[in-house]
Design a protein around this motif. Structure first.
Motif, PDB file in Angstrom:
ATOM      1  N   PHE A  48      92.412  11.036  31.329  1.00  0.00           N
ATOM      2  CA  PHE A  48      92.038  10.054  30.340  1.00  0.00           C
ATOM      3  C   PHE A  48      93.123   9.564  29.573  1.00  0.00           C
ATOM      4  CE2 PHE A  48      87.775   8.829  28.345  1.00  0.00           C
ATOM      5  CZ  PHE A  48      87.969   8.010  27.501  1.00  0.00           C
ATOM      6  N   LEU A  50      96.188   9.294  30.924  1.00  0.00           N
ATOM      7  CA  LEU A  50      96.986   8.476  31.781  1.00  0.00           C
ATOM      8  C   LEU A  50      96.300   7.051  31.631  1.00  0.00           C
ATOM      9  CD1 LEU A  50      97.829  10.861  34.886  1.00  0.00           C
ATOM     10  CD2 LEU A  50      99.439   9.962  33.163  1.00  0.00           C
ATOM     11  N   ALA A  51      94.933   7.035  31.861  1.00  0.00           N
ATOM     12  CA  ALA A  51      94.205   6.004  31.874  1.00  0.00           C
ATOM     13  C   ALA A  51      94.329   5.034  30.662  1.00  0.00           C
ATOM     14  CB  ALA A  51      92.691   6.118  32.152  1.00  0.00           C
ATOM     15  N   GLN A  54      97.567   3.549  30.526  1.00  0.00           N
ATOM     16  CA  GLN A  54      97.900   2.365  31.440  1.00  0.00           C
ATOM     17  C   GLN A  54      97.118   1.193  31.138  1.00  0.00           C
ATOM     18  OE1 GLN A  54      95.600   0.993  33.871  1.00  0.00           O
ATOM     19  NE2 GLN A  54      96.689   0.011  35.382  1.00  0.00           N
ATOM     20  N   LEU A  55      95.961   1.379  30.241  1.00  0.00           N
ATOM     21  CA  LEU A  55      95.125   0.457  29.689  1.00  0.00           C
ATOM     22  C   LEU A  55      96.137  -0.205  28.672  1.00  0.00           C
ATOM     23  CD1 LEU A  55      92.088  -0.484  29.343  1.00  0.00           C
ATOM     24  CD2 LEU A  55      92.125   0.599  27.294  1.00  0.00           C
ATOM     25  N   ARG A  57      99.325  -0.315  28.526  1.00  0.00           N
ATOM     26  CA  ARG A  57     100.616  -1.208  29.316  1.00  0.00           C
ATOM     27  C   ARG A  57     100.078  -2.467  30.015  1.00  0.00           C
ATOM     28  NH1 ARG A  57     103.805   1.464  34.266  1.00  0.00           N
ATOM     29  NH2 ARG A  57     102.045   1.173  35.461  1.00  0.00           N
ATOM     30  N   VAL A  58      98.849  -2.350  30.500  1.00  0.00           N
ATOM     31  CA  VAL A  58      98.320  -3.621  31.114  1.00  0.00           C
ATOM     32  C   VAL A  58      98.054  -4.793  30.217  1.00  0.00           C
ATOM     33  CG1 VAL A  58      96.313  -4.710  32.430  1.00  0.00           C
ATOM     34  CG2 VAL A  58      97.210  -2.692  33.078  1.00  0.00           C
ATOM     35  N   HIS A  59      97.420  -4.159  29.195  1.00  0.00           N
ATOM     36  CA  HIS A  59      97.341  -5.215  27.933  1.00  0.00           C
ATOM     37  C   HIS A  59      98.223  -5.743  27.186  1.00  0.00           C
ATOM     38  CE1 HIS A  59      92.704  -5.819  28.522  1.00  0.00           C
ATOM     39  NE2 HIS A  59      92.834  -4.563  28.853  1.00  0.00           N
ATOM     40  N   ARG A  62      99.905  -8.392  29.383  1.00  0.00           N
ATOM     41  CA  ARG A  62      99.402  -9.718  29.357  1.00  0.00           C
ATOM     42  C   ARG A  62      99.598 -10.236  28.205  1.00  0.00           C
ATOM     43  NH1 ARG A  62      93.020  -8.936  30.828  1.00  0.00           N
ATOM     44  NH2 ARG A  62      93.183 -11.156  30.635  1.00  0.00           N
ATOM     45  N   LYS A  68      95.740 -16.906  29.848  1.00  0.00           N
ATOM     46  CA  LYS A  68      94.294 -16.709  29.655  1.00  0.00           C
ATOM     47  C   LYS A  68      94.121 -15.177  29.347  1.00  0.00           C
ATOM     48  CE  LYS A  68      90.173 -19.057  31.591  1.00  0.00           C
ATOM     49  NZ  LYS A  68      89.470 -19.283  32.864  1.00  0.00           N
ATOM     50  N   GLY A  69      93.240 -15.044  28.501  1.00  0.00           N
ATOM     51  CA  GLY A  69      92.962 -13.842  28.283  1.00  0.00           C
ATOM     52  C   GLY A  69      93.755 -13.132  27.269  1.00  0.00           C
ATOM     53  N   THR A  72      91.748 -11.602  24.136  1.00  0.00           N
ATOM     54  CA  THR A  72      91.026 -10.219  24.482  1.00  0.00           C
ATOM     55  C   THR A  72      91.866  -9.007  24.435  1.00  0.00           C
ATOM     56  OG1 THR A  72      89.782 -11.586  25.903  1.00  0.00           O
ATOM     57  CG2 THR A  72      89.421  -9.291  26.152  1.00  0.00           C
ATOM     58  N   VAL A  76      91.878  -5.688  22.432  1.00  0.00           N
ATOM     59  CA  VAL A  76      91.861  -4.075  23.184  1.00  0.00           C
ATOM     60  C   VAL A  76      92.877  -3.475  22.557  1.00  0.00           C
ATOM     61  CG1 VAL A  76      92.232  -3.136  25.263  1.00  0.00           C
ATOM     62  CG2 VAL A  76      90.743  -5.203  24.996  1.00  0.00           C
ATOM     63  N   GLN A 109      77.220  -0.981  22.010  1.00  0.00           N
ATOM     64  CA  GLN A 109      76.806  -0.643  23.410  1.00  0.00           C
ATOM     65  C   GLN A 109      75.462  -1.042  23.290  1.00  0.00           C
ATOM     66  OE1 GLN A 109      78.105   1.381  26.053  1.00  0.00           O
ATOM     67  NE2 GLN A 109      79.865   0.634  24.834  1.00  0.00           N
ATOM     68  N   LEU A 112      75.074  -4.549  24.427  1.00  0.00           N
ATOM     69  CA  LEU A 112      75.660  -4.907  26.068  1.00  0.00           C
ATOM     70  C   LEU A 112      74.180  -4.485  26.796  1.00  0.00           C
ATOM     71  CD1 LEU A 112      79.051  -3.787  26.030  1.00  0.00           C
ATOM     72  CD2 LEU A 112      78.296  -6.068  26.587  1.00  0.00           C
TER      73      LEU A 112
END
Lengths: 210, 257
Positions: A48, A50-51, A54-55, A57-59, A62, A68-69, A72, A76, A109, A112
């Protein structure tokens, strides 16, 4: 060779111990099983972390690149960092964390999930437009009967035609739907069993090179 | 009560032992040539074609693996989905057109990242692997599906592959595929997940329930996977025979309650 043998040996032995602990309630097998499952949960918790990193890092990437994005990604990153700091400061049972959980996360939640009802309905309507065959007609007919049959008694009394529809809906749920779900579950259970046995015997090694 | 405590685990152990022995016997027997069964999975055979199309068109393949945790009851479902995509990972690494892989569980993210990285390593190009192409989106299924759906609208997608442990949240993804176009294939084991997929996909694009566990056989063509399918069939008929006999005995009043 060591890279392949050690992970396989650990996977097989741990899997066998957990399996035996589940089937044979003779000490110390259940205790060993409980310890191994706890260790798996610890490893899952690290996954968790690590993930989560990584989340971020990705954002952050971006955000740096733009395009685009970007908005968002900004939300995040901000929400991930702010909530992390708050929960670290007050603990998961702290007032702010609980308020965020009950006031923001849970309603989000629910929203959604409510949206899935709409998307499912739209999908159903689209099905009849795109694929007009017996399967689609049957699918939509059953959906219609189930929806009507689920209307609460307080709104429409179960008399006459409505009573018939409710009866049909109940029968559909208790007989063909339940039978189908059990058949599906049986097949899936067999698939799960064989996939697990393949890993247990080292026939497939998802954890290492094969 | 005491009998039940022992009986059910014993029955489960018995089924597991029968499966284990059958898998060993059939696996050894068919080691040289894989057994072929009367099952056709065009969906898994189409995966390499999708990679080729993505390479030619420069389109993205979006693989959504669902939220099945490797520490939970959906672990084998997620693993089966990954095994089905094994050939896709290798081809995608060879063409250097890696898919965007999104997951709703951290442990599944770690495994998917490892598999994708190893595909590049097998080709001798570990430096070409881009970690950002395997992403953990969110910890809850509905949020994960919503985030994955926003990727479709932001990046566009040539093909969307929805394989794994999904429930009704997959309808958010199917809706995004409809709105933004592109091809799609999918499969789930839960009826809640299959319903939205059924409304979007043609029969040859959809994998139902246990057929998801057959993807590894088509993808890898290894005898152990085909043997595993054979044992599944054998056990299924064994269970069907058991149920029919039990029902018959019950009707005839044999064996008490």
């Amino acid at each position: 060779m060591f890279k392949r043998i050690l992970p396989t040996a650990v996977a097989i032995s741990a899997g066998l111990l957990v399996l035996l602990g589940a089937f044979i309630p003779v000490d110390p097998l259940p205790q060993i099983r409980a310890v191994l499952i706890d260790w798996a949960m610890f490893v899952g918790a690290f996954a968790f972390i690590l993930a989560y990193l990584q989340l971020l890092r990705v954002h952050l990437t971006r955000l740096r690149r733009g395009g685009k994005g970007k908005s968002t990604s900004l939300w995040v990153v901000l929400s991930a960092l702010v909530v992390f700091v708050l929960v670290l400061w007050q603990g998961p049972a702290g007032a702010v964390g609980q308020t965020l959980l009950r006031g923001l996360l849970a309603p989000g939640q629910s929203a959604l999930l409510a949206l899935t009802a709409v998307t499912l309905l739209l999908s159903g309507m689209r099905l009849f437009k795109v694929r007009r065959n017996l399967g689609s007609v049957l699918f939509l007919a059953v959906v219609l009967v189930m929806l009507i049959g689920s209307i609460p008694l307080a709104i429409v009394p179960y008399q006459g035609a409505m009573g018939t529809v409710v009866g049909v809906a109940d029968w559909l749920q208790r007989v063909p739907a339940l039978a189908g779900m059990r058949g599906l579950a049986l097949g899936v259970a067999l698939g799960i069993l064989l996939t697990g046995l393949r890993v247990l015997f080292g026939m497939t090694r998802p954890h290492s090179d094969d | 009560m005491t009998t039940d405590l022992w009986l059910r685990p014993l029955i489960a152990l018995g089924i597991t032992l029968v499966a284990a022995v059958a898998l060993t016997v059939i696996g050894i027997r068919h080691r040289q040539a894989p057994p072929r069964y009367l099952r056709d999975f065009p969906i898994f055979r189409s995966l390499p074609g999708e990679v080729g199309r993505a390479a030619e068109e420069g389109a993205l393949i979006h693989v959504t693996l669902g939220s099945g945790a490797l520490t939970g009851e959906d672990a084998m479902t997620s693993l089966a989905a990954l095994e089905s995509l094994h050939a896709l990972f290798d081809l995608a690494a060879a063409y250097d057109t890696p898919p965007l892989i999104t997951t709703g569980d951290p442990t599944l993210y770690v495994l998917a990242d490892d598999w994708m990285r190893r595909a590049y390593t097998r080709l001798g190009n570990p430096e070409r692997y881009r970690p950002a192409l395997v992403q953990f989106m969110a910890a809850t299924p509905a949020t994960y599906a919503a985030m994955a759906a926003t990727y479709l609208s932001e990046k566009g997608s040539g093909t969307t592959m929805m394989l794994g442990a999904f429930d009704q949240e997959v309808s958010l993804l199917t809706d995004a595929v409809i709105r933004h176009g592109g091809r799609a294939i999918g499969g789930a084991v839960s009826p809640l997940g299959l319903a939205p997929l059924f409304t979007l996909l043609e029969p040859q694009q959809l994998v139902l329930g246990e057929d998801l566990f057959a993807g590894g056989a088509e993808a890898t063509q290894r005898s152990v996977f085909w043997a595993s399918l054979g044992v599944q069939d054998f056990l299924r008929w064994l269970l069907v025979a058991g149920m029919v006999l039990t029902a018959l005995f019950s009707v005839l009043g044999v064996g008490g309650h």
